[in-house]
Enzyme design. Structure first.
Site, PDB file in Angstrom:
ATOM      1  CG  LEU A 278      22.019  89.386  72.877  1.00 19.52           C
ATOM      2  CD1 LEU A 278      20.671  89.652  72.224  1.00 19.52           C
ATOM      3  CD2 LEU A 278      22.060  89.971  74.284  1.00 19.52           C
TER       4      LEU A 278
ATOM      5  NE  ARG B 135      14.203  76.995  66.552  1.00 17.92           N
ATOM      6  CZ  ARG B 135      14.300  78.082  65.779  1.00 17.92           C
ATOM      7  NH1 ARG B 135      14.033  78.002  64.487  1.00 17.92           N
ATOM      8  NH2 ARG B 135      14.659  79.234  66.303  1.00 17.92           N
TER       9      ARG B 135
ATOM     10  CD  GLN C 188      17.707  87.389  79.232  1.00 17.86           C
ATOM     11  OE1 GLN C 188      18.361  86.679  78.466  1.00 17.86           O
ATOM     12  NE2 GLN C 188      16.711  88.144  78.800  1.00 17.86           N
TER      13      GLN C 188
ATOM     14  N   GLY D  42      13.261  88.075  76.319  1.00 16.68           N
ATOM     15  CA  GLY D  42      13.400  88.745  75.029  1.00 16.68           C
ATOM     16  C   GLY D  42      14.719  89.477  74.901  1.00 16.68           C
TER      17      GLY D  42
ATOM     18  N   GLY E 262      13.123  89.544  61.488  1.00 18.18           N
ATOM     19  CA  GLY E 262      12.580  90.890  61.602  1.00 18.18           C
ATOM     20  C   GLY E 262      12.795  91.656  60.298  1.00 18.18           C
TER      21      GLY E 262
ATOM     22  CD  GLU F 220      11.485  90.694  65.537  1.00 18.63           C
ATOM     23  OE1 GLU F 220      11.772  89.521  65.266  1.00 18.63           O
ATOM     24  OE2 GLU F 220      12.287  91.637  65.377  1.00 18.63           O
TER      25      GLU F 220
ATOM     26  CE1 TYR G 262      49.004  49.201  82.792  1.00 24.54           C
ATOM     27  CE2 TYR G 262      47.777  47.727  81.350  1.00 24.54           C
ATOM     28  CZ  TYR G 262      47.849  48.495  82.503  1.00 24.54           C
ATOM     29  OH  TYR G 262      46.778  48.533  83.353  1.00 24.54           O
TER      30      TYR G 262
ATOM     31  CB  ALA H 244      65.209  37.842  63.851  1.00 28.01           C
TER      32      ALA H 244
END
Ligand code: UD1
Ligand code: CA
Length: 490
Positions: free
Chosen positions: A10, A17, A77, A82, A147, A162, A394, A430
């Site tokens: 589900l 929340r 759904q 529910g 529940g 519940e 670049y 260098a």
């Protein structure tokens, strides 16, 4: 395992929340989404089909689930009426696919700690009990909001009630419904249309199926888990953080038992999909994320974050941030190194302090020890890059590649202006700015010869500390000023 097993996950609820634009079950924890963890556990039961019920943000949730489990079936759904309604939507899909017997397990998408072992064991217990419905229950200190499993004096399960519908006496019950239920498919198909929504929330409660089974004279069983934390749902971000910490504690513990030394478990974070070999050592403040793999005897940390990175056996990685990188066996990295995607460091190679690398293949035993940027480069085996070298990849428009040959030794403070190639066994002085290819074996120098403009400080900076220091030194050992360049002629 039963030969016809459907698992329904589900995942249609809004998860309000969380207060997030990201749907609840998509929030990551331990390197996977919450629903990803649940699917992982579900797959361990070797189901014949997985049906995911989606609703809220299904344009994100659906593809995510199908990416993780390509043959998962989505049941939409539209309105969240529910859990009973959600399962009914799913069973319409299952029935259409022809299953009328066998077992249906219902789980929710927000329990990231759930393991395959727990789910598998629960399915076994359900089948052994020959119940029409089985409840994965748990005994908790604070059952508020959940529940309650109501039993009679003989201990038989009568119903799930519940919170909002519970009497004061029922609220005192500490055995709760985890939300994970197993059903005989035929019973479930028969029971779903009989579930109503005449309750405190006006929802179709899946849990009403327990009372219906009792009414039909069928067996109902509840199996209390001894690890109820696994079934705890995450509803807000405080719970998300707690679940994440607990998941991490379990993962770190598992690796320690498998032969990994973790100096400070509290500051070590390991994602669920990370793989560690025996005798790996992890020092404090380390995060191993995504699909990171660490080989035997490697030491990682302190203060290191590696995501989707491969660390070879015996490598040493100190105070480093790495992503999509490969670190060869016996290589050393850090401290303060930044390995960006596409970095591949060869065996026994070195990426040292304050070095950033990207799309860089660095050969076996090759070294970039200090203060450098290596972008879009290939460095041959055994080469050494001088301190403070910039691979200028670049040009303001496009990125270009630099190659440095085998056993080349380049000087300090060089700039390699890509595209450019430095040959095998070549060198640079260098401060060289390499703009043209350097042939194998050649020494490239681009800085002009040094000129000393003697007397320059006294002539140009009279009255300064610099001038008095120069004057004092010259008084002790006067320089031959007669052949000096005229300090004013440049
Ligand atoms: C549910 C159980 C409760 C159990 C608790 C455990 C019911 C009626 N109650 O309560 O006994 O103790 O889980 O956490 O089942 N969902 C949908 N579509 C819907 C409604 C819910 O997909 O129409 C999903 C939600 O996204 C969620 C899960 O089902 O992942 C549980 O739903 P929720 O409304 O949170 O049920 P709880 O009140 O927590
Ligand atoms: Ca819930």
């Amino acid at each position: 395992m039963p030969r016809d097993l459907t698992v329904i996950v589900l995942a249609a609820g809004g998860g309000t929340r969380m207060k997030s634009k990201t749907m609840k079950v998509l929030h990551p924890v331990g390197g996977r989404s919450m629903v990803g963890h649940v699917l992982h556990a579900v797959l361990a039961t070797d189901p014949n089909r997985i049906v995911a019920v989606v609703g809220h943000q299904r344009e994100q949730v659906g593809p995510h689930i199908q990416q993780l489990v390509p043959d998962a079936v989505l049941a939409v759904q539209e309105e969240q009426l529910g859990t009973g309604h959600a399962v009914r939507v799913a069973m319409d899909v299952v029935g259409a696919s022809g299953q009328t017997t066998g077992t249906v397990v219902v789980a929710t998408g927000d329990t990231p700690l759930l393991t395959g072992d727990t789910l598998r064991e629960f399915v076994h217990e359900h089948l052994a009990s020959q119940a029409a419905v089985s409840i994965l229950s748990g005994v908790v200190d604070n059952p508020f909001g959940l529940g309650r499993v109501v039993r009679n004096d003989e201990g038989d399960v009568l119903a799930i009630v519940e919170e909002k519908d519970a009497s004061d006496v029922t609220r005192e019950i500490h055995e709760i419904n985890s939300g994970i239920l197993a059903f005989d498919a035929a019973f479930l198909t028969d029971a779903l249309p009989r579930i109503g929504n005449d309750n405190a929330k006006g929802e179709f409660y899946l849990t009403d199926a327990i009372g219906l089974a009792r009414g039909d004279g069928l067996t109902v069983s509840a199996h209390p888990t001894d690890d109820v934390v696994q079934t705890e749902g995450v509803n807000d971000r405080a719970q998300l953080a707690r679940a994440g910490a607990e998941l991490n504690r379990r993962i770190v513990e598992r690796w320690m038992r498998a032969g990994v030394s973790v100096m400070d478990p509290a500051t070590t974070w390991i994602d669920a999909d990370v793989v560690l070999a025996e005798d790996v050592t992890i020092l404090p403040g380390t995060q191993l994320l995504g699909a990171t793999v660490v080989g035997e005897d490697a030491v990682v940390g302190p203060d290191t974050t590696l995501k989707d990175t491969e660390v070879g056996a015996g490598a040493r990685v100190v105070r480093t941030h790495g992503e999509l990188a490969v670190i060869g066996a016996g290589a050393t990295v850090g401290p303060w190194s930044y390995l960006r995607p596409g970095t591949r460091l060869g065996a026994r190679g070195k990426i040292g302090a304050f070095v950033e690398t990207k799309n860089a293949v660095i050969g076996e035993g090759a070294k970039v020890p200090h203060l450098s940027y290596v972008g879009d480069a290939e460095i041959g085996e055994g080469a050494n890059i001088g301190a403070g070298t910039i691979f200028a990849n670049y040009d303001g428009v496009a990125k270009h590649r630099t190659t440095v040959g085998r056993h080349a030794k380049t000087g300090s403070n060089n700039t390699f202006v890509a595209p450019v190639a430095i040959g095998d066994g070549a060198g640079t002085g260098a401060g060289t700015v390499v703009r043209r290819d350097v042939p194998p074996g050649a020494l490239a120098v681009s800085a002009g010869p040094q000129r000393d403009l003697e007397g320059w400080t006294l002539a140009r900076r009279p009255g300064t500390d610099q001038a008095s220091a120069a004057a004092e030194a010259l008084a002790e050992s006067p320089a031959a000023v007669d052949h000096a360049d005229d300090p004013t002629d440049d």
